[in-house]
Design an enzyme around this catalytic site. Structure first.
Site, PDB file in Angstrom:
ATOM      1  N   ASP A  13       0.803  -1.224   0.000  1.00  0.00           N
ATOM      2  CA  ASP A  13       0.000   0.000   0.000  1.00  0.00           C
ATOM      3  C   ASP A  13       0.831   1.268   0.000  1.00  0.00           C
ATOM      4  OD1 ASP A  13      -2.213  -1.687   0.151  1.00  0.00           O
ATOM      5  OD2 ASP A  13      -2.177  -1.680   2.340  1.00  0.00           O
ATOM      6  N   LYS A  16       1.800   2.119  -5.077  1.00  0.00           N
ATOM      7  CA  LYS A  16       2.320   1.538  -6.333  1.00  0.00           C
ATOM      8  C   LYS A  16       1.407   1.881  -7.507  1.00  0.00           C
ATOM      9  CE  LYS A  16       2.211  -2.462  -4.292  1.00  0.00           C
ATOM     10  NZ  LYS A  16       2.019  -2.096  -2.882  1.00  0.00           N
ATOM     11  N   ASN A  38      -5.254 -10.137  -3.858  1.00  0.00           N
ATOM     12  CA  ASN A  38      -4.971  -9.606  -2.516  1.00  0.00           C
ATOM     13  C   ASN A  38      -4.518  -8.152  -2.652  1.00  0.00           C
ATOM     14  OD1 ASN A  38      -2.668 -10.572  -3.837  1.00  0.00           O
ATOM     15  ND2 ASN A  38      -1.665 -11.333  -1.996  1.00  0.00           N
ATOM     16  N   GLY A  40      -4.571  -4.243  -3.863  1.00  0.00           N
ATOM     17  CA  GLY A  40      -5.553  -3.195  -4.141  1.00  0.00           C
ATOM     18  C   GLY A  40      -4.761  -1.963  -4.499  1.00  0.00           C
ATOM     19  N   HIS A  41      -4.701  -1.646  -5.792  1.00  0.00           N
ATOM     20  CA  HIS A  41      -3.880  -0.525  -6.258  1.00  0.00           C
ATOM     21  C   HIS A  41      -4.797   0.613  -6.701  1.00  0.00           C
ATOM     22  CE1 HIS A  41      -0.260  -3.397  -7.151  1.00  0.00           C
ATOM     23  NE2 HIS A  41      -0.684  -3.438  -5.911  1.00  0.00           N
ATOM     24  N   THR A 129      -5.995 -11.723   3.303  1.00  0.00           N
ATOM     25  CA  THR A 129      -7.099 -11.041   2.633  1.00  0.00           C
ATOM     26  C   THR A 129      -8.229 -12.027   2.318  1.00  0.00           C
ATOM     27  OG1 THR A 129      -6.073 -11.424   0.494  1.00  0.00           O
ATOM     28  CG2 THR A 129      -5.547  -9.346   1.587  1.00  0.00           C
ATOM     29  N   GLN A 223       1.951  -6.077  -3.230  1.00  0.00           N
ATOM     30  CA  GLN A 223       2.380  -6.180  -1.829  1.00  0.00           C
ATOM     31  C   GLN A 223       3.688  -5.393  -1.634  1.00  0.00           C
ATOM     32  OE1 GLN A 223       1.412  -9.576  -3.352  1.00  0.00           O
ATOM     33  NE2 GLN A 223      -0.527  -8.570  -2.974  1.00  0.00           N
ATOM     34  N   THR A 300      -9.712  -4.927   1.533  1.00  0.00           N
ATOM     35  CA  THR A 300     -10.588  -5.464   2.582  1.00  0.00           C
ATOM     36  C   THR A 300     -11.242  -4.372   3.425  1.00  0.00           C
ATOM     37  OG1 THR A 300      -8.711  -5.605   4.092  1.00  0.00           O
ATOM     38  CG2 THR A 300      -9.211  -7.573   2.800  1.00  0.00           C
ATOM     39  N   ARG A 302      -9.981  -2.884   5.863  1.00  0.00           N
ATOM     40  CA  ARG A 302      -9.511  -2.912   7.256  1.00  0.00           C
ATOM     41  C   ARG A 302      -8.694  -1.656   7.559  1.00  0.00           C
ATOM     42  NH1 ARG A 302      -6.317  -8.489   7.381  1.00  0.00           N
ATOM     43  NH2 ARG A 302      -5.910  -7.850   5.242  1.00  0.00           N
ATOM     44  N   SER A 412       5.588  12.248  -4.083  1.00  0.00           N
ATOM     45  CA  SER A 412       4.153  12.362  -4.306  1.00  0.00           C
ATOM     46  C   SER A 412       3.539  13.166  -3.164  1.00  0.00           C
ATOM     47  CB  SER A 412       3.541  10.960  -4.382  1.00  0.00           C
ATOM     48  OG  SER A 412       2.148  11.040  -4.456  1.00  0.00           O
ATOM     49  N   GLY A 414       0.071  14.029  -3.097  1.00  0.00           N
ATOM     50  CA  GLY A 414      -1.380  13.884  -3.108  1.00  0.00           C
ATOM     51  C   GLY A 414      -1.727  12.690  -3.971  1.00  0.00           C
TER      52      GLY A 414
HETATM   53  P1  GDP Z   1      -0.791   0.369  -3.501  1.00  0.00           P
HETATM   54  O1  GDP Z   1      -1.396  -0.915  -3.040  1.00  0.00           O
HETATM   55  O2  GDP Z   1       0.679   0.430  -3.246  1.00  0.00           O
HETATM   56  O3  GDP Z   1      -1.134   0.722  -4.923  1.00  0.00           O
HETATM   57  O4  GDP Z   1      -1.431   1.516  -2.574  1.00  0.00           O
HETATM   58  P2  GDP Z   1      -2.993   1.659  -2.182  1.00  0.00           P
HETATM   59  O5  GDP Z   1      -3.734   2.140  -3.364  1.00  0.00           O
HETATM   60  O6  GDP Z   1      -3.474   0.441  -1.500  1.00  0.00           O
HETATM   61  O7  GDP Z   1      -2.899   2.763  -1.058  1.00  0.00           O
HETATM   62  C1  GDP Z   1      -2.337   4.016  -1.287  1.00  0.00           C
HETATM   63  C2  GDP Z   1      -3.407   5.096  -1.009  1.00  0.00           C
HETATM   64  O8  GDP Z   1      -2.794   6.377  -0.913  1.00  0.00           O
HETATM   65  C3  GDP Z   1      -4.423   5.224  -2.127  1.00  0.00           C
HETATM   66  O9  GDP Z   1      -5.657   5.590  -1.555  1.00  0.00           O
HETATM   67  C4  GDP Z   1      -3.877   6.363  -2.980  1.00  0.00           C
HETATM   68  O10 GDP Z   1      -4.897   7.043  -3.712  1.00  0.00           O
HETATM   69  C5  GDP Z   1      -3.292   7.244  -1.931  1.00  0.00           C
HETATM   70  N1  GDP Z   1      -2.109   8.045  -2.326  1.00  0.00           N
HETATM   71  C6  GDP Z   1      -1.090   7.697  -3.168  1.00  0.00           C
HETATM   72  N2  GDP Z   1      -0.138   8.662  -3.169  1.00  0.00           N
HETATM   73  C7  GDP Z   1      -0.567   9.618  -2.300  1.00  0.00           C
HETATM   74  C8  GDP Z   1       0.002  10.838  -1.832  1.00  0.00           C
HETATM   75  O11 GDP Z   1       1.094  11.248  -2.200  1.00  0.00           O
HETATM   76  N3  GDP Z   1      -0.733  11.552  -0.915  1.00  0.00           N
HETATM   77  C9  GDP Z   1      -1.936  11.131  -0.461  1.00  0.00           C
HETATM   78  N4  GDP Z   1      -2.559  11.866   0.444  1.00  0.00           N
HETATM   79  N5  GDP Z   1      -2.501   9.971  -0.877  1.00  0.00           N
HETATM   80  C10 GDP Z   1      -1.809   9.225  -1.775  1.00  0.00           C
HETATM   81  P1  IMO Z   2      -0.965  -4.203  -2.228  1.00  0.00           P
HETATM   82  O1  IMO Z   2      -0.488  -4.741  -3.551  1.00  0.00           O
HETATM   83  C1  IMO Z   2      -1.004  -4.698   2.107  1.00  0.00           C
HETATM   84  C2  IMO Z   2      -1.109  -8.816   3.625  1.00  0.00           C
HETATM   85  C3  IMO Z   2      -2.365  -9.274   4.340  1.00  0.00           C
HETATM   86  C4  IMO Z   2      -1.778 -10.293   5.297  1.00  0.00           C
HETATM   87  C5  IMO Z   2      -0.659 -10.938   4.477  1.00  0.00           C
HETATM   88  C6  IMO Z   2      -1.040 -12.258   3.820  1.00  0.00           C
HETATM   89  O2  IMO Z   2      -2.239  -3.464  -2.292  1.00  0.00           O
HETATM   90  O3  IMO Z   2       0.134  -3.440  -1.545  1.00  0.00           O
HETATM   91  P2  IMO Z   2      -2.560 -12.895   1.745  1.00  0.00           P
HETATM   92  O4  IMO Z   2      -4.003 -12.648   1.465  1.00  0.00           O
HETATM   93  O5  IMO Z   2      -1.640 -12.293   0.719  1.00  0.00           O
HETATM   94  O6  IMO Z   2      -2.242 -14.345   1.992  1.00  0.00           O
HETATM   95  O7  IMO Z   2      -2.275 -12.141   3.138  1.00  0.00           O
HETATM   96  O8  IMO Z   2      -0.314  -9.986   3.475  1.00  0.00           O
HETATM   97  N1  IMO Z   2      -1.333  -8.272   2.263  1.00  0.00           N
HETATM   98  C7  IMO Z   2      -1.255  -6.969   1.961  1.00  0.00           C
HETATM   99  N2  IMO Z   2      -1.043  -5.881   2.738  1.00  0.00           N
HETATM  100  N3  IMO Z   2      -1.128  -4.554   0.776  1.00  0.00           N
HETATM  101  C8  IMO Z   2      -1.299  -5.614  -0.030  1.00  0.00           C
HETATM  102  O9  IMO Z   2      -1.292  -5.526  -1.369  1.00  0.00           O
HETATM  103  C9  IMO Z   2      -1.412  -6.899   0.562  1.00  0.00           C
HETATM  104  N4  IMO Z   2      -1.617  -8.146   0.071  1.00  0.00           N
HETATM  105  C10 IMO Z   2      -1.546  -8.980   1.119  1.00  0.00           C
HETATM  106  O10 IMO Z   2      -3.003  -8.212   4.997  1.00  0.00           O
HETATM  107  O11 IMO Z   2      -1.167  -9.618   6.380  1.00  0.00           O
HETATM  108 MG    MG Z   3      -2.928  -1.596  -1.782  1.00  0.00          MG
END
Ligand code: GDP
Ligand code: IMO
Ligand code: MG
Length: 438
Positions: A13, A16, A38, A40-41, A129, A223, A300, A302, A412, A414
């Site tokens: 998270d 990416k 699993n 969520g981008h 997840t 991840q 999820t 969470r 970044s 925002g």
């Molecule tokens: P990923 O799994 O690595 O793609 O990241 P996620 O999408 O799960 O979580 C990143 C969250 O931060 C998302 O809600 C993005 O829209 C948000 N985000 C990404 N870059 C920035 C930033 O520079 N500032 C803020 N405030 N939010 C950001």
């Molecule tokens: P992105 O790509 C954050 C975590 C789960 C759990 C562990 C194992 O959005 O960054 P799994 O379902 O993979 O067997 O769960 O890994 N996990 C993540 N945490 N971002 C993710 O993906 C994750 N994918 C799995 O919360 O602790």
């Molecule tokens: Mg994510």
């Protein structure tokens, strides 16, 4: 030709989705190489939020090809739902934009049930997840998995389902869950298989041909480094190699093809699920980071655990990924915090550790050693040039660069596309090099 791997440098998270979307503007092909839904981008384009679980984060750029490599575990339901949602939103209008490896493994309905049953039996110890990721990779490693290519050989597919359910159904019944019917599972999978057939091919052959032709390729990790099955906080990890090396095994390209690796880190740290987290904040500041950063899981929902940036963990990420640059995200979230802390070492059992320990029980005992820096009060989300950032913000970024000894190539400020300060662009650098050496 630039072949760049983008990986999470923390526990996932890191942003990416956003960073891959930005760099896709300069690439030709984007490849997911491990994990499954699993992930969520999140992408925010023109104030519209798109969350992708399986399809590479390049899909919002209409001319770019998106590839799901052999290292991914594929839930056919989720894939079809995701493609339909993208189409309804006006994206993915051309089938040739998506390519799926015939060698990727399929997440079967019983994998999801097994994931849920095991989590229930252990009181959510890992906090997965529940998408069936672990059980699907187990079958792959145990040499009994269903690959995409098996979907087009009905006799082989049925035999595999029969074999697996003979072993699993008694387990489900014993744990109070329903047994699976072989025919029902077979019918569901076969129906989906027909619909994904146009996308299926040999990804390794295609990617290597494209790289030979000089195309720019972006590998999108899912991840993060600390969730890697080998180099993460085992057993509190996911079931794949999330690090840059996974791009080779999960895409079918050799290490010599990779020209750069960019890690992504938040300006602080988060983690979802169980496991050690030395810099975790259990106080008001932790809550404040969660609220200001909207730290709730994109898959999820969470609440994410939050804490200070961890240089020990990031140095580990620099090493195991061979990072050539770091993208720093969510710097805007730190606005208004007077004293910002950076963890530069751990103390455990009377010793100071400078290397990240991969023994989770030792990591649980680690006390972070912090250095502090002054924060800033001005909002920074509208700033587009590094030199226009408040002096203390620049100092924080420069200090991270110096502690990690790698360049911070992107900052970044925002969630939106324009809220990005690109300091170095490996694709543009490569183009310049080519232009000066015709
Ligand atoms: P990923 O799994 O690595 O793609 O990241 P996620 O999408 O799960 O979580 C990143 C969250 O931060 C998302 O809600 C993005 O829209 C948000 N985000 C990404 N870059 C920035 C930033 O520079 N500032 C803020 N405030 N939010 C950001
Ligand atoms: P992105 O790509 C954050 C975590 C789960 C759990 C562990 C194992 O959005 O960054 P799994 O379902 O993979 O067997 O769960 O890994 N996990 C993540 N945490 N971002 C993710 O993906 C994750 N994918 C799995 O919360 O602790
Ligand atoms: Mg994510």
């Amino acid at each position: 030709m630039a072949v760049i791997v983008i990986v999470g440098a923390q526990w996932g998270d890191e942003g990416k989705g956003k960073v891959v979307d930005i760099y896709t503007g300069f690439a030709d092909i984007v490849v997911r190489y491990q994990g499954g839904n699993n992930a969520g981008h999140t992408l925010v384009v023109d104030d519209r939020k798109t969350v992708l679980h399986l399809i590479p984060s390049g899909i919002l750029h209409s001319g770019k090809r998106c590839v799901i490599g052999n290292g991914v575990v594929l839930d056919l339901n989720v894939l079809l739902e995701e493609t339909a949602a993208l189409r309804a939103a006006g994206h993915f209008q051309n089938d040739s934009q998506l390519v799926i490896s015939e060698h990727a493994h399929v997440i079967m309905p019983y994998h999801r049930s097994l994931d849920a049953a095991r989590e229930a039996a252990t009181g959510n110890r890992i906090g997965t997840t529940m998408r069936g990721i672990g059980p699907s990779y187990e079958d792959k490693i145990a040499r009994r998995g269903v690959r995409v290519m098996d979907l087009y050989d009905p006799a082989r597919l049925r035999a595999k389902i029969e074999e697996r359910l003979a072993e699993l159904n008694p387990y489900f019944v014993q744990h109070g869950a329903d047994a699976f019917d072989v025919q029902a599972v077979f019918d569901e999978i076969i129906a989906h298989a027909e619909r994904i057939k146009p996308f299926v091919s040999n990804v390794s052959v295609m990617l290597n041909e494209q790289i030979q032709k000089g195309r720019h390729v972006l590998f999108e990790g899912a991840q993060g480094t600390l969730l890697d099955i080998d180099h993460g906080t085992y057993p509190y990890v996911t079931s794949s190699n999330t690090i840059a090396g996974g791009a080779c095994t999960g895409g079918g390209v050799g290490p010599t093809a990779i020209t750069g690796v960019i890690g992504i880190s938040k300006a602080y740290t988060t983690r979802v699920g169980g496991g050690p987290f030395p810099t975790e904040l259990h106080d008001e500041l932790g809550k404040r980071l969660r609220e200001a950063g909207e730290e709730y899981g994109a898959t999820t929902g969470r609440p994410r655990r939050t804490g200070w940036i961890d240089i020990v963990a990031l140095r580990h990420a620099v090493r195991v990924n061979g990072l050539t640059g770091l993208a720093l995200t969510k710097l805007d979230v730190l606005q208004g915090i007077n004293e910002i802390k950076l963890c530069t070492g751990y103390k455990a059992d009377g010793q100071v550790l400078t290397e990240f320990p991969l023994d989770s029980s030792l990591l649980e005992r680690c006390e972070p050693v912090y250095e502090s820096m002054a924060g800033w009060n001005q909002p920074i989300s509208d700033i587009r040039e590094f030199d226009d950032l408040p002096a203390n913000t620049q100092r924080y970024v420069n200090q991270l660069e110096s502690l990690l000894d790698i360049p911070i190539v992107l900052v970044s400020v925002g969630a939106g596309r324009p809220q990005t300060i690109v300091r170095r662009n490996p694709f543009r650098d490569e183009r310049k090099k080519r232009d000066s050496n015709p």
